[in-house]
Motif scaffolding. Structure first.
Motif, mmCIF file in Angstrom:
data_model
loop_
_atom_site.group_PDB
_atom_site.id
_atom_site.type_symbol
_atom_site.label_atom_id
_atom_site.label_comp_id
_atom_site.label_asym_id
_atom_site.label_seq_id
_atom_site.Cartn_x
_atom_site.Cartn_y
_atom_site.Cartn_z
ATOM 1 N N ARG A 142 0.837 -1.207 0.000
ATOM 2 C CA ARG A 142 0.000 0.000 0.000
ATOM 3 C C ARG A 142 0.869 1.253 0.000
ATOM 4 O O ARG A 142 0.540 2.233 -0.672
ATOM 5 C CB ARG A 142 -0.953 -0.007 1.189
ATOM 6 C CG ARG A 142 -0.316 0.264 2.549
ATOM 7 C CD ARG A 142 -1.331 0.221 3.669
ATOM 8 N NE ARG A 142 -0.758 0.669 4.937
ATOM 9 C CZ ARG A 142 -1.419 0.685 6.077
ATOM 10 N NH1 ARG A 142 -2.678 0.266 6.131
ATOM 11 N NH2 ARG A 142 -0.842 1.117 7.190
ATOM 12 N N MET A 145 2.307 1.591 -3.498
ATOM 13 C CA MET A 145 1.302 2.087 -4.431
ATOM 14 C C MET A 145 1.118 3.590 -4.293
ATOM 15 O O MET A 145 0.991 4.315 -5.299
ATOM 16 C CB MET A 145 -0.031 1.370 -4.189
ATOM 17 C CG MET A 145 -1.164 1.809 -5.111
ATOM 18 S SD MET A 145 -0.813 1.547 -6.868
ATOM 19 C CE MET A 145 -0.887 -0.259 -6.953
ATOM 20 N N GLN A 149 1.823 6.196 -7.368
ATOM 21 C CA GLN A 149 0.808 7.093 -7.908
ATOM 22 C C GLN A 149 1.351 8.502 -8.043
ATOM 23 O O GLN A 149 1.025 9.220 -8.995
ATOM 24 C CB GLN A 149 -0.433 7.067 -7.018
ATOM 25 C CG GLN A 149 -1.247 5.783 -7.141
ATOM 26 C CD GLN A 149 -2.484 5.777 -6.268
ATOM 27 O OE1 GLN A 149 -2.744 6.721 -5.522
ATOM 28 N NE2 GLN A 149 -3.275 4.717 -6.355
ATOM 29 N N ALA A 294 -3.184 -2.148 -4.383
ATOM 30 C CA ALA A 294 -1.986 -2.975 -4.296
ATOM 31 C C ALA A 294 -2.338 -4.458 -4.349
ATOM 32 O O ALA A 294 -1.687 -5.251 -5.049
ATOM 33 C CB ALA A 294 -1.217 -2.654 -3.020
ATOM 34 N N GLU A 297 -2.942 -5.744 -7.795
ATOM 35 C CA GLU A 297 -1.730 -5.987 -8.575
ATOM 36 C C GLU A 297 -1.209 -7.405 -8.333
ATOM 37 O O GLU A 297 -0.778 -8.085 -9.270
ATOM 38 C CB GLU A 297 -0.650 -4.966 -8.211
ATOM 39 C CG GLU A 297 -0.969 -3.532 -8.602
ATOM 40 C CD GLU A 297 -1.117 -3.362 -10.103
ATOM 41 O OE1 GLU A 297 -0.112 -3.572 -10.828
ATOM 42 O OE2 GLU A 297 -2.227 -3.016 -10.554
#
Length: 335
Positions: A142, A145, A149, A294, A297
């Motif tokens: 997390r 991610m 971003q 996450a 993915e």
């Protein structure tokens, strides 16, 4: 609905900390089974994540950080995956038997055969997703991610990733590769460098070599570095920052190598750079969305976290190895 009870004849074992200090202070002990309260479930743990923050909390050196020091004695650990074995009052009994992963938040209790968690924090996971992979994704993933971003990597980027064989670094390598970027992965030692190359880094360099920046430049064949993702700081973080080309961007998220990267407004102005502290409050406001993204993915196979596993009873060994940089990827305990 009053909840369901989980009955078993075997004693429960967990890792407890009675006194702040070295890894040896982690003790594998028989403890009472936890009981889920209203709004909670009981999880039979299949994997428990070890975070670098866990080592600081254990040592008593995490004052002022995002998580308060625990009240002793405590069972450390805030990331678990497993199967729901029981529910507390008010929780739908259909959760029983489902495979889940959860980040426990500021409340510890993960280094155990059984753990309790708030039902609203759970994510159901498919059978094909290994528990250790889910644990590596829910916490470390997390954060990764959230940083990715902000980085907004694209096919035109040349990305330098420090500690590329670590928990977050290994995810960055895969994400940058998936975005079509040219990936430069830095790692310590030949074995870690090999793993980084296997993840997809087109340029994999051993940062223990004194001339590693020159090796990076040689591997880029004239292309300029556009992004540095740095969680180590110190000398190697500084040298990675110096590789940034005109208009490049630096995303910082730690300084495990000895202090954050030092930069000035003149650095930013003269080279047209941008620099961001990529973690902290800006991520805390959207953790749930980052966790879900996450996990997706990993579920869909775009991320395959590197793992170093230890038996739950050897949690002290896992802490020691993590502190000594002897691990690759995410450290996970298996009950």
């Amino acid at each position: 609905m009053s909840g369901t009870t989980f009955e078993r004849g075997d004693p429960m074992y967990a890792v407890r900390l009675h006194e702040f200090g070295p890894a040896e202070n982690l003790s594998y002990e028989e403890v009472a089974d936890p009981v889920p309260e209203a709004g909670q479930v009981l999880i039979k743990v299949e994997a428990a994540g070890v975070h670098l923050l866990d080592t600081a909390l254990r040592a008593g050196t995490a004052g002022g950080g995002p998580v308060a020091p625990p009240v002793l004695p405590t069972i450390p650990g805030r990331e678990v995956a497993g199967r729901v074995a029981g529910v507390g009052p008010g929780v739908d009994e259909s959760w029983v038997g489902k495979r889940v992963v959860v980040h426990l938040g500021p409340v510890p209790g993960g280094y155990a055969e059984l753990a309790v968690a708030k039902v609203e924090s759970l994510y159901e996971i498919p059978e094909h997703l290994e528990a250790a992979t889910a644990v590596a994704t829910i916490g470390t993933g997390r954060t990764a991610m959230g940083i990715l971003q902000q980085a907004a990597l694209g096919a035109d980027d040349v990305v330098v990733i420090t500690a590329a064989a670590g928990g977050m670094g290994s995810l960055f390598v895969q994400a940058a590769r998936n975005a079509g970027a040219l990936v430069v992965g830095l790692a310590g030692g030949a074995e870690k460098v090999k793993r980084v190359a296997e993840l997809g880094a087109q340029v994999a360099i051993d940062y223990t070599a004194t001339n590693w920046p020159e090796q990076v430049k040689a591997g880029l064949d004239g292309r300029e570095v556009t992004v540095v993702l740095d969680g180590v700081g110190g000398e190697n973080g500084q040298r990675a920052f110096e590789l940034l080309g005109i208009g490049g961007r630096l995303l910082m998220f730690g300084w495990s190598g000895g202090g954050p990267v030092q930069l000035t407004t003149e650095d930013l102005m003269n080279r047209g750079l941008t620099a961001t502290w990529a973690i902290g409050p800006k991520l805390m406001r959207k953790l749930r969305a980052l966790e879900a993204a996450a996990l997706q993915e990993s579920i869909e196979g775009r991320w395959s976290p590197l793992l170093t596993t230890y038996p739950l009873a050897k949690a002290a060994d896992g802490h020691r190895a993590l502190e000594n940089r002897e691990t690759v990827g995410k450290v996970v305990l298996i009950p």
